[in-house]
Design an enzyme around this catalytic site. Sequence first.
Site, short mmCIF file in Angstrom:
data_model
loop_
_atom_site.label_atom_id
_atom_site.label_comp_id
_atom_site.label_asym_id
_atom_site.label_seq_id
_atom_site.Cartn_x
_atom_site.Cartn_y
_atom_site.Cartn_z
N HIS A 50 71.16 -19.24 65.41
CA HIS A 50 71.40 -19.11 63.97
C HIS A 50 70.71 -20.27 63.24
CE1 HIS A 50 74.30 -22.37 64.35
NE2 HIS A 50 74.88 -21.71 65.32
P1 TYD Z 1 78.98 -21.31 66.30
O1 TYD Z 1 78.59 -22.38 65.35
O2 TYD Z 1 78.40 -19.95 66.10
O3 TYD Z 1 78.73 -21.77 67.80
P2 TYD Z 1 77.38 -22.13 68.57
O4 TYD Z 1 76.31 -22.36 67.57
O5 TYD Z 1 77.73 -23.36 69.33
O6 TYD Z 1 77.07 -21.01 69.49
O7 TYD Z 1 80.57 -21.20 66.29
C1 TYD Z 1 81.24 -20.30 67.16
C2 TYD Z 1 82.61 -20.04 66.58
O8 TYD Z 1 83.38 -21.24 66.65
C3 TYD Z 1 82.57 -19.65 65.11
O9 TYD Z 1 82.58 -18.26 64.96
C4 TYD Z 1 83.80 -20.30 64.55
C5 TYD Z 1 84.14 -21.44 65.46
N1 TYD Z 1 83.86 -22.78 64.90
C6 TYD Z 1 84.83 -23.41 64.16
O10 TYD Z 1 85.94 -22.88 63.95
N2 TYD Z 1 84.60 -24.66 63.66
C7 TYD Z 1 83.43 -25.28 63.87
O11 TYD Z 1 83.23 -26.45 63.39
C8 TYD Z 1 82.40 -24.62 64.61
C9 TYD Z 1 81.07 -25.28 64.86
C10 TYD Z 1 82.66 -23.37 65.11
#
Ligand code: TYD
Length: 146
Positions: free
Chosen positions: A56
């Site tokens: 993303h």
């Molecule tokens: P995401 O940022 O998509 O994870 P990555 O980039 O590491 O694969 O986040 C995954 C899920 O985690 C998102 O849908 C909601 C939760 N989340 C939070 O609740 N708080 C946060 O600070 C982060 C980064 C994620």
Amino acid sequence: MLATSTVSDCRIIDLPKVSNPAGNITSINESQDVAFSIERVYYLYDIPGGESRGGHAHKGLYQLLVAASGSFDVLLDDGVRQLKVTLNQPYKGLLIVPGIWRELAMFSSGSICLVLASLKYDEDDYIRDYQQFLSVKKSGDDSSNS
Ligand code: TYD
């Protein structure tokens, strides 16, 4: 920044390291080591072998990524150029600016990705569709965001 940023705006930041035979310390100081206000800290851990994260871009979020333990690769993409950065030292941080697609992969066993972020978690700040990301970058129009 969202539409006009490039992978060249992302860079490795050398963090201070206090070396000690009994173990080292690295501190990250707002305004000295990171050029944004730190609003949130989170970390990725217990990442199964072969998994990848990210996939993303962010509209307004600045982040500093640190391999607090172990190593992993960060693939950066501005819609034109791609850059792979390997993080494997706890005293090196990778600054990622808004408008950069990223994927994290090749996590070593037990690795920890520490993230300092400029904003609280906000799903509206994410671009999770790569085609949408490309059209934002092609528009070159930063007026709708940051
Ligand atoms: P995401 O940022 O998509 O994870 P990555 O980039 O590491 O694969 O986040 C995954 C899920 O985690 C998102 O849908 C909601 C939760 N989340 C939070 O609740 N708080 C946060 O600070 C982060 C980064 C994620």
